[in-house]
Design a protein around this motif. Sequence first.
Motif, PDB file in Angstrom:
ATOM      1  N   GLY A 124       0.803  -1.216   0.000  1.00 34.25           N
ATOM      2  CA  GLY A 124       0.000   0.000   0.000  1.00 34.25           C
ATOM      3  C   GLY A 124       0.836   1.267   0.000  1.00 34.25           C
ATOM      4  N   SER A 125       0.163   2.366   0.271  1.00 33.75           N
ATOM      5  CA  SER A 125       0.828   3.675   0.262  1.00 33.75           C
ATOM      6  C   SER A 125       0.081   4.619   1.189  1.00 33.75           C
ATOM      7  N   SER A 126       0.661   5.781   1.420  1.00 37.43           N
ATOM      8  CA  SER A 126       0.037   6.774   2.294  1.00 37.43           C
ATOM      9  C   SER A 126      -0.242   8.048   1.510  1.00 37.43           C
ATOM     10  N   THR A 127      -1.057   8.891   2.103  1.00 39.56           N
ATOM     11  CA  THR A 127      -1.257  10.210   1.511  1.00 39.56           C
ATOM     12  C   THR A 127      -0.031  11.076   1.798  1.00 39.56           C
ATOM     13  N   ARG A 128       0.166  12.065   0.992  1.00 34.38           N
ATOM     14  CA  ARG A 128       1.300  12.971   1.162  1.00 34.38           C
ATOM     15  C   ARG A 128       1.056  13.881   2.366  1.00 34.38           C
ATOM     16  N   VAL A 129       2.090  14.071   3.174  1.00 35.03           N
ATOM     17  CA  VAL A 129       1.995  14.993   4.309  1.00 35.03           C
ATOM     18  C   VAL A 129       3.118  16.011   4.202  1.00 35.03           C
ATOM     19  N   GLY A 130       2.821  17.267   4.585  1.00 41.44           N
ATOM     20  CA  GLY A 130       3.812  18.321   4.528  1.00 41.44           C
ATOM     21  C   GLY A 130       3.818  19.037   3.194  1.00 41.44           C
ATOM     22  N   SER A 131       4.565  20.113   3.154  1.00 40.82           N
ATOM     23  CA  SER A 131       4.693  20.895   1.928  1.00 40.82           C
ATOM     24  C   SER A 131       6.169  20.944   1.523  1.00 40.82           C
ATOM     25  N   GLY A 132       6.390  21.227   0.286  1.00 43.39           N
ATOM     26  CA  GLY A 132       7.769  21.270  -0.193  1.00 43.39           C
ATOM     27  C   GLY A 132       8.103  20.006  -0.975  1.00 43.39           C
ATOM     28  N   THR A 133       9.384  19.685  -1.023  1.00 44.39           N
ATOM     29  CA  THR A 133       9.860  18.544  -1.795  1.00 44.39           C
ATOM     30  C   THR A 133       9.350  17.235  -1.172  1.00 44.39           C
ATOM     31  N   VAL A 134       8.730  16.413  -1.992  1.00 47.92           N
ATOM     32  CA  VAL A 134       8.182  15.155  -1.503  1.00 47.92           C
ATOM     33  C   VAL A 134       9.286  14.098  -1.462  1.00 47.92           C
ATOM     34  N   LEU A 135       9.439  13.494  -0.320  1.00 44.07           N
ATOM     35  CA  LEU A 135      10.381  12.395  -0.140  1.00 44.07           C
ATOM     36  C   LEU A 135       9.579  11.105  -0.017  1.00 44.07           C
TER      37      LEU A 135
END
Length: 298
Positions: A124-135
Motif C-alpha cells: 500500500g501507500s500513504s497520503t502525502r503529508v507536509g509541503s515542499g519537496t516530496v520524499l
Amino acid sequence: MTTPTARSSGGPRRGRPSHAVRRDRRRTGPLWGALAALAVLVGVGLVAVYTASSGTHDGPADARGEPTERARSGRLGATAPAHGSQSPSPSPNPVTAGASPDTGTSATPSIPATGPGTFVTAAGSSTRVGSGTVLRYRVEVENGISLSTADVARQVERILADRRGWTTDGHSAFERVSSGQADFFVQVATPGTVDRICGQYGLRTRGRVNCNVAQHVMVNLRRWLLATPVYAKRVDDYRALIINHEVGHFLHHGHVTCPGPGRPAPVMMQQIDGMHGCLPNVWPYDEQGRYLTGPAVP
C-alpha cells in the motif's frame, strides 16, 4: 524327595512286616505336616518378594490399584515437593522471559541476534503529508522477524505526519510507497543486520543502536521492542524518537547535546547515552512550532 519308608518303586521293603510300614507312616505323619506348612510359608514368602520387587516398576498403589501421585511423579522424572512446601511454578520460557539488560523489565521478547538481510516491504501507500519537496519512502521488515509490516508502516506514517515532526520545517514532505522509486527506506532489522549494513559505511552500531547511512534508515529491532531505560514504559514514544532522529540525519541534521537542565532533550541528541539534565522529548518541534535543539556536538 524320597522318604525313608519308600523306594522309587513306591512299595514296602521286602521281608519286613506290613505293620512296620504303618508304624513308619505314623512316625512320618508329623514330618509331612511340617514340611507342607514350610512349603506354604516359603511359597507365600516368594510371592511377597516377587510382588514387592515388581512394585518398583509401577510405584506404590493406592486403594483402587492406581499408582499414587508420588509414583506418577517419579515416572515423569519429577520430585515430589517436601511436606508443607508448595509445588514449584513452571520455569519461564528461556527465550521469551528473563531480565533485560537494557530495560530491567521481567519479560523480554524473543530477539534474534541476526537475520538473512532480506526484507519484506509493507504493502500500500500513504497520503502525502507536509509541503515542499516530496520524499518517498518504503517501510521494510527483515525476514524472520515476528512483526507486522502493516503495523510498522502505520506507526511510521503517524510519526512522520505529526505536527511536531519534520514537516513543520516548511520544506519537507513525505509519502510512503510500496513500489517504484523511493528516496529512503525505513528498515526494521535484527541487531546483526543493522551492524552489517551500517558497518559497510564505517559506522559501528555494536548491536545496540540505530543508524542512517545513504538511503537506509536502519532501526535496530532491540530498540524498537525494548526502547531504553528512560523510555521503558513509553515504547511508542521511543519509536517516534528513533524515526525522527534517523530521518533527521537523512535531512542533514547533525548531533546536538542538551541545551540546559530541565529543557526538552532535542531529537538530534543521542539520548541513549544519557539525558544530561534534559527532559525526555521525542519530537523535533514543540506544540508552538519551535525547533528544539542544543549546542552542536563537535
